[in-house]
Design a protein around this motif. Structure first.
Motif, short mmCIF file in Angstrom:
data_model
loop_
_atom_site.label_atom_id
_atom_site.label_comp_id
_atom_site.label_asym_id
_atom_site.label_seq_id
_atom_site.Cartn_x
_atom_site.Cartn_y
_atom_site.Cartn_z
N LEU A 197 0.86 -1.18 0.00
CA LEU A 197 0.00 0.00 0.00
C LEU A 197 0.89 1.22 0.00
O LEU A 197 1.66 1.45 0.94
N ALA A 198 0.82 2.00 -1.07
CA ALA A 198 1.52 3.29 -1.11
C ALA A 198 0.63 4.31 -0.40
O ALA A 198 -0.49 4.57 -0.84
N LEU A 199 1.14 4.86 0.68
CA LEU A 199 0.36 5.77 1.51
C LEU A 199 0.86 7.19 1.34
O LEU A 199 2.00 7.50 1.70
N THR A 200 0.02 8.04 0.78
CA THR A 200 0.35 9.45 0.63
C THR A 200 -0.39 10.24 1.70
O THR A 200 -1.62 10.25 1.73
N ILE A 201 0.37 10.87 2.58
CA ILE A 201 -0.21 11.69 3.64
C ILE A 201 -0.14 13.14 3.17
O ILE A 201 0.93 13.75 3.13
N GLU A 202 -1.26 13.64 2.73
CA GLU A 202 -1.34 14.97 2.13
C GLU A 202 -1.30 16.04 3.22
O GLU A 202 -2.14 16.06 4.11
N LEU A 203 -0.30 16.92 3.12
CA LEU A 203 -0.12 18.00 4.09
C LEU A 203 -0.18 19.37 3.42
O LEU A 203 0.41 20.33 3.90
N GLY A 204 -0.90 19.41 2.30
CA GLY A 204 -1.05 20.66 1.58
C GLY A 204 -0.05 20.87 0.48
O GLY A 204 -0.03 21.92 -0.16
N GLY A 205 0.78 19.87 0.21
CA GLY A 205 1.79 20.00 -0.84
C GLY A 205 1.34 19.51 -2.20
O GLY A 205 2.06 19.64 -3.19
N GLY A 206 0.15 18.89 -2.28
CA GLY A 206 -0.36 18.44 -3.56
C GLY A 206 0.31 17.19 -4.10
O GLY A 206 0.50 17.05 -5.31
N ASP A 207 0.70 16.25 -3.20
CA ASP A 207 1.44 15.07 -3.64
C ASP A 207 0.56 13.96 -4.21
O ASP A 207 1.06 13.07 -4.90
N GLY A 208 -0.72 13.97 -3.91
CA GLY A 208 -1.57 12.83 -4.22
C GLY A 208 -1.64 12.46 -5.69
O GLY A 208 -1.55 11.28 -6.06
N LEU A 209 -1.77 13.46 -6.57
CA LEU A 209 -1.94 13.19 -8.00
C LEU A 209 -0.68 12.56 -8.59
O LEU A 209 -0.74 11.56 -9.30
N ARG A 210 0.48 13.16 -8.26
CA ARG A 210 1.73 12.62 -8.79
C ARG A 210 1.96 11.20 -8.29
O ARG A 210 2.33 10.31 -9.06
N ALA A 211 1.72 10.97 -7.02
CA ALA A 211 1.91 9.63 -6.46
C ALA A 211 0.96 8.62 -7.10
O ALA A 211 1.33 7.47 -7.36
N GLY A 212 -0.27 9.06 -7.36
CA GLY A 212 -1.25 8.17 -7.96
C GLY A 212 -0.85 7.66 -9.33
O GLY A 212 -1.11 6.50 -9.68
N ARG A 213 -0.23 8.52 -10.13
CA ARG A 213 0.20 8.11 -11.47
C ARG A 213 1.22 6.98 -11.40
O ARG A 213 1.18 6.03 -12.19
N VAL A 214 2.16 7.10 -10.46
CA VAL A 214 3.18 6.06 -10.32
C VAL A 214 2.55 4.75 -9.87
O VAL A 214 2.89 3.67 -10.40
N CYS A 215 1.65 4.82 -8.91
CA CYS A 215 1.01 3.61 -8.41
C CYS A 215 0.17 2.92 -9.49
O CYS A 215 0.15 1.69 -9.59
N ASP A 251 10.73 18.61 -0.45
CA ASP A 251 9.77 18.23 0.59
C ASP A 251 8.81 19.39 0.71
O ASP A 251 9.21 20.49 1.14
N VAL A 252 7.57 19.18 0.33
CA VAL A 252 6.62 20.28 0.23
C VAL A 252 5.39 20.00 1.08
O VAL A 252 4.79 18.93 0.98
N ASN A 253 5.04 20.95 1.92
CA ASN A 253 3.75 20.95 2.58
C ASN A 253 3.25 22.40 2.58
O ASN A 253 3.93 23.28 2.04
N LEU A 254 2.10 22.65 3.16
CA LEU A 254 1.55 24.01 3.10
C LEU A 254 2.35 25.00 3.92
O LEU A 254 2.27 26.21 3.70
N TRP A 255 3.17 24.52 4.83
CA TRP A 255 3.97 25.37 5.72
C TRP A 255 5.33 25.70 5.12
O TRP A 255 5.92 26.73 5.44
N CYS A 256 5.85 24.82 4.24
CA CYS A 256 7.24 24.95 3.80
C CYS A 256 7.48 24.24 2.48
O CYS A 256 6.90 23.19 2.21
N ARG A 257 8.36 24.83 1.66
CA ARG A 257 8.96 24.15 0.50
C ARG A 257 10.45 24.06 0.77
O ARG A 257 11.13 25.08 0.94
N GLU A 258 10.96 22.84 0.81
CA GLU A 258 12.36 22.61 1.16
C GLU A 258 13.02 21.81 0.04
O GLU A 258 12.41 20.91 -0.54
N PHE A 259 14.26 22.13 -0.28
CA PHE A 259 14.94 21.40 -1.35
C PHE A 259 16.42 21.23 -1.00
O PHE A 259 17.02 22.02 -0.28
N GLU A 260 16.99 20.13 -1.53
CA GLU A 260 18.39 19.81 -1.25
C GLU A 260 18.97 19.05 -2.44
O GLU A 260 18.25 18.67 -3.36
#
Length: 386
Positions: free
Chosen positions: A48-66, A195-204
């Motif tokens: 089970l691929a579990l996407t915990i949506e925190l306001g970053g909009g990850d669900g759609l992208r994750a769904g395509r891969v699954c 790493d993106v949520n509604l509070w922060c966009r972080e990149f490395e």
């Protein structure tokens, strides 16, 4: 008791036949590589691929891969819980890492683990995997929260030791046709770990790690691209320590943060670069944008100063870095952060009122601090003379 997963060799056919597995999955490069690995080892694995949506909009992208790999996918929106239970308490705690950058991943990881373990218990899964590696503090934040919850199944990251290089992941996913799904909604995903949520966009990664040569491509910033030219005024209202309204209009937590991200970010405000210590004592560079946090942290401190006596504030300021340290080290559920939270939350009950700013490209200019129960005087002549 299950095992602690530390490398890809742990995710072999025997493990996959003996365990129903949850993979925490945002649709990014590392998670996609892990699912691709599982599919190549045992295509019939119960995953089970579990996407915990925190306001970053990850669900759609994750769904395509699954969909492409044929794995079950569950999206759980925890944005409101994240803001109310983690981000807003961080405002009250003035949760800035050693004075350089507000924390974010330290807040999301304990929530993600609590949600994932609940799903595992409810739906009968035996293992929960994430993809943090040994250069990331998130590795111990995830694992220590699993341990604190006494999760009886297997857990951990197959990238904890001897992680495949980013180049290897890119090549294998490109060959499999999965890379274009990762890049479709976030073209920067191939080069940068985000790493993106509604509070922060972080990149490395890819050149962002070197503090002796700081050169962040402007295209990486999405929330803080300067577009506004004329100053505006905005007023934020707090009730018992939590932001509740903008310009007198009551808003949900998500709408308030989203509105401030847009307003403050339009002036290029809320960018942070700082060093953070990892488990071995070395330090890695953190790059992020957090425009709403930029204003809310400042507003809270000003209203707190207007509402709380100095002796209590001095003690709270001492406890703030203890709160931050425990969160960063992955001890969100530990007794020390919990005790610090109790004190900070008690102080927050006195913090109600409004703070108004003039926002411009030059920064935030305070225009008014109006406390519901002020300790200030509005004119020095009002002060009784001895």
């Amino acid at each position: 008791m299950g095992k602690i997963v530390v490398d890809l060799a742990d995710i072999d056919e025997r493990f996959l036949r003996n365990n129903r597995v949850i993979c925490l999955f945002s649709g990014g490069l590392d998670g996609t590589y892990l699912l691709h690995h599982i599919a190549s080892v045992l295509p019939s694995a119960s995953v089970l691929a579990l996407t915990i949506e925190l306001g970053g909009g990850d669900g759609l992208r994750a769904g395509r891969v699954c969909d492409r790999l044929g794995f079950d996918h569950l999206v759980l929106d925890q944005t409101d819980e994240f803001l109310a239970g983690y981000a807003f308490p961080a405002i009250a705690a003035q949760a800035v890492y050693l004075g350089t950058h507000p924390i974010s991943a330290s807040l999301t990881r304990p929530l993600m683990v609590q949600v994932a373990t609940a799903v595992a218990h409810e739906q009968g899964y035996d293992a929960v995997l994430h993809t943090a590696d040994g250069t990331q503090n998130s590795l111990r934040r995830f694992n220590q929260t699993f341990a604190a919850l006494r999760f009886s199944g297997s857990y951990g990251s197959p990238f904890a030791v001897d992680a495949p290089s980013r180049e290897k992941k890119l090549l294998e996913l490109a060959d499999s046709g999965l890379l274009e799904l990762v890049e479709r909604s976030r073209p920067e995903s191939a080069r940068y770990s985000t790493d993106v949520n509604l509070w922060c966009r972080e990149f490395e990664a890819d050149g962002l790690d070197d503090p002796e040569r700081i050169d962040v491509p402007e295209a990486l910033y999405e929330w803080t691209t300067p577009t506004a030219t004329e100053p505006v005024e905005v007023e934020v209202s707090f009730q018992h320590g939590a932001p509740v309204a903008l310009d007198g209009q009551a808003l949900s937590a998500a709408d308030l943060v989203r509105s401030l991200n847009a307003l403050v970010g339009a002036y290029g405000l809320g960018r942070y670069i700082g060093l953070e210590e990892i488990a071995n004592g070395q330090k890695v560079q953190e790059v992020r944008e957090m425009p709403a946090a930029h204003l809310l942290l400042d507003a809270y401190r000003r209203l707190e100063q207007a509402s709380v006596d100095a002796a209590t504030l001095r003690e709270k300021i001492h406890l703030e870095q203890i709160w931050v340290h425990e969160a960063v080290e992955g001890r969100w559920l530990g007794p020390l952060r919990t005790a610090a939270q109790a004190f900070i939350g008690s102080v927050a009950q006195a913090v109600s009122g409004r703070v108004r700013y003039r926002v411009s490209g030059a920064g935030l200019t305070p225009r008014a601090v109006i406390a519901h129960n002020p300790l200030y005087v509005r004119d020095r002549v009002e002060i009784p003379q001895a």
